[in-house]
Design a protein around this motif. Structure first.
Motif: not given
Length: 471
Positions: A260-272
């Motif tokens: 979850f750490i690598p995946i969420l850091s990648t996914v959540l950065m997209v809208p930012v």
């Protein structure tokens, strides 16, 4: 702009037919690109030179380059979550420990749900869904062709219907131009919201995915693919075991946080990044910049996480990262050629040619179905839904206004026809990503998905005809 006549259709036709009959996507794309450059330059020798140079020129577009690098970076991240036991732990948590995923239907439904929830960017949601369910699909005997169908169909249907992403922003931009020209009145968001109801291809596609999941039925090439997969049972079982042997032996391995750490850091950065690059406005955000930046950020966070936990030192981190990068060589090559094919389609003016030769006097009853069919043909030939709806929404609006047909119907039909090509064209970037996300042969993905999309598209066309004559 130069008029290439019927040759503008021959070029994508060569690519599609070769892909179907040879099942070699790179060969097919190269052949189509060569034919296109021969047509553009009116010379065989210049076509050869242009093909060679065109591959290099693909990288002159920052958007193309960022997307290609993103694909490579994602390969590295996916490798990291595998070797640190993140994927294995996820599989165990969903099946062995908690018993959430215990059969084929549950695996397929999980893939659909994950794809639908991550609707910000189509490449990201397919890759995350594939990584999350790939091992579970192997365990419960779901072939990659079926997983590719579920993931891509759900992805395209949801992304084309949710307005708070790049797709919606692009559509609102096209609609805004029609408003500025005085052809229609209203706000882009409200108009698109009303039009989405008539994106019948998307709603029927989601319904068909649910039907095939819960009924367990299959037919055509998909059924044959499932039968072949069952015959390869022992080989696939060995593959799963070998895949798990890659996990690094360390006390901090086999943690859900390693997934979850690598995946969420990648996914959540997209809208930012979409927000930041758009000056606070999602409609101006750069899709390629957002996914590229998110993958860079995800890689950085992964390094800090795995290094601090002692699972990977600096040397082993980059060693595994490069292994992941190497696994993306084939898919990146296909993506480069697909981008070049898109450039050639634009140069040949394929979309406008199809629209022009099919325009004419038609009755209001057939107008909505007509827009859907032309959009479907155009998207199949060009492999791009964005390029298609950018051309067809204005045509649909103008035709609707002239015939007295509600323009919301025409916009919905334009979008529905546009996503048909995403589901059926071998040069569709979303189809390429879906194949990669599930380790599915790309041409097999297209062959097995095409009949399903064709049936759904036929039903959608009938609905549009009925709608047209009920006005």
């Amino acid at each position: 702009m130069h008029d290439y006549g019927v040759w503008t259709i021959i070029t994508p036709l060569v690519t599609i037919l070769l892909a179907i009959f040879t099942r070699q996507v790179i060969l097919s794309l190269l052949a189509g690109i060569f034919v296109g450059f021969v047509v553009i330059n009116h010379s065989f020798s210049l076509g050869v030179v242009a093909t060679v140079n065109g591959i290099i020129d693909t990288f002159s577009s920052p958007g193309n380059t960022r997307t290609i690098i993103f694909m490579v970076l994602i390969g590295g991240i996916m490798r990291l979550i595998v070797v640190t036991g993140g994927v294995r732990r996820l599989v165990q948590s969903l099946s062995e420990h908690n018993g959430y995923i215990t059969n084929k239907k549950a695996v397929q439904l999980l893939a659909m749900v994950i794809t639908s929830l991550i609707f910000i960017e189509s490449s990201v949601n397919q890759l995350i869904s594939g990584a999350s369910t790939k091992d579970l699909a192997k365990r419960y005997r779901v072939p990659p062709e079926k997983m590719s169908y579920i993931i891509q169909t759900s992805c395209v249907s949801v992304c084309s219907s949710v307005m708070i992403n790049g797709w919606g922003a692009a559509m609102m931009g096209v609609i805004g131009v029609q408003i500025s020209k005085g052809l229609i009145d209203g706000q882009p968001f409200e108009i698109l919201a009303h039009s989405m109801v008539w994106n019948i291809m998307a709603w029927l596609s989601l319904a068909s995915v649910l039907f095939y999941i819960f009924s367990g039925s299959s037919w055509g090439p998909m059924k044959k693919a499932e039968q072949r997969y069952e015959l390869a049972k022992h080989h696939e079982a060995d593959t799963v075991t070998e895949h798990h042997d890659d996990v690094i032996k360390h006390p901090a391995s086999d943690s859900l946080w390693n997934f979850f750490i690598p995946i969420l850091s990648t996914v959540l950065m997209v809208p930012v990044v979409l927000y930041l690059t758009g000056d606070g406005n999602f409609s101006k955000g750069s899709g390629s910049m957002s996914v590229y930046s998110s993958a860079m950020f995800g890689t950085l966070v992964s390094f800090v996480w795995f290094w601090c936990r002692g699972i990977l030192n600096i040397e082993s981190f980059f060693k595994e990262l490069y292994v992941g990068y190497a696994s993306m060589v084939k898919i990146s090559s296909v993506m480069i050629l697909a981008f070049l094919m898109g450039h050639i389609s634009a140069e040949l003016n394929t979309g406008n040619y199809i629209a022009s030769v099919t325009s004419g006097v038609i009755s209001p009853g057939f107008s909505i179905g007509f827009i859907f069919i032309i959009s479907a043909i155009m998207s199949l030939a060009t492999g791009t839904s964005w390029g298609t709806f950018a051309i067809m929404i204005p045509i649909g609006v103008q035709l609707g206004v002239s015939l007295g047909v509600p323009f919301e119907y025409m916009i919905g039909a334009s979008i529905a026809g546009s996503i048909f090509g995403d589901m059926t064209s071998p040069i569709s970037s979303d189809a390429i990503v879906a194949s990669m996300a599930t380790n599915c042969d790309h041409i097999e993905h297209i062959r097995t998905q095409f009949p399903y999309a064709l049936v759904t598209g036929t039903i959608a066309f009938i609905c549009y005809v009925i709608l047209g004559f009920s006005i």
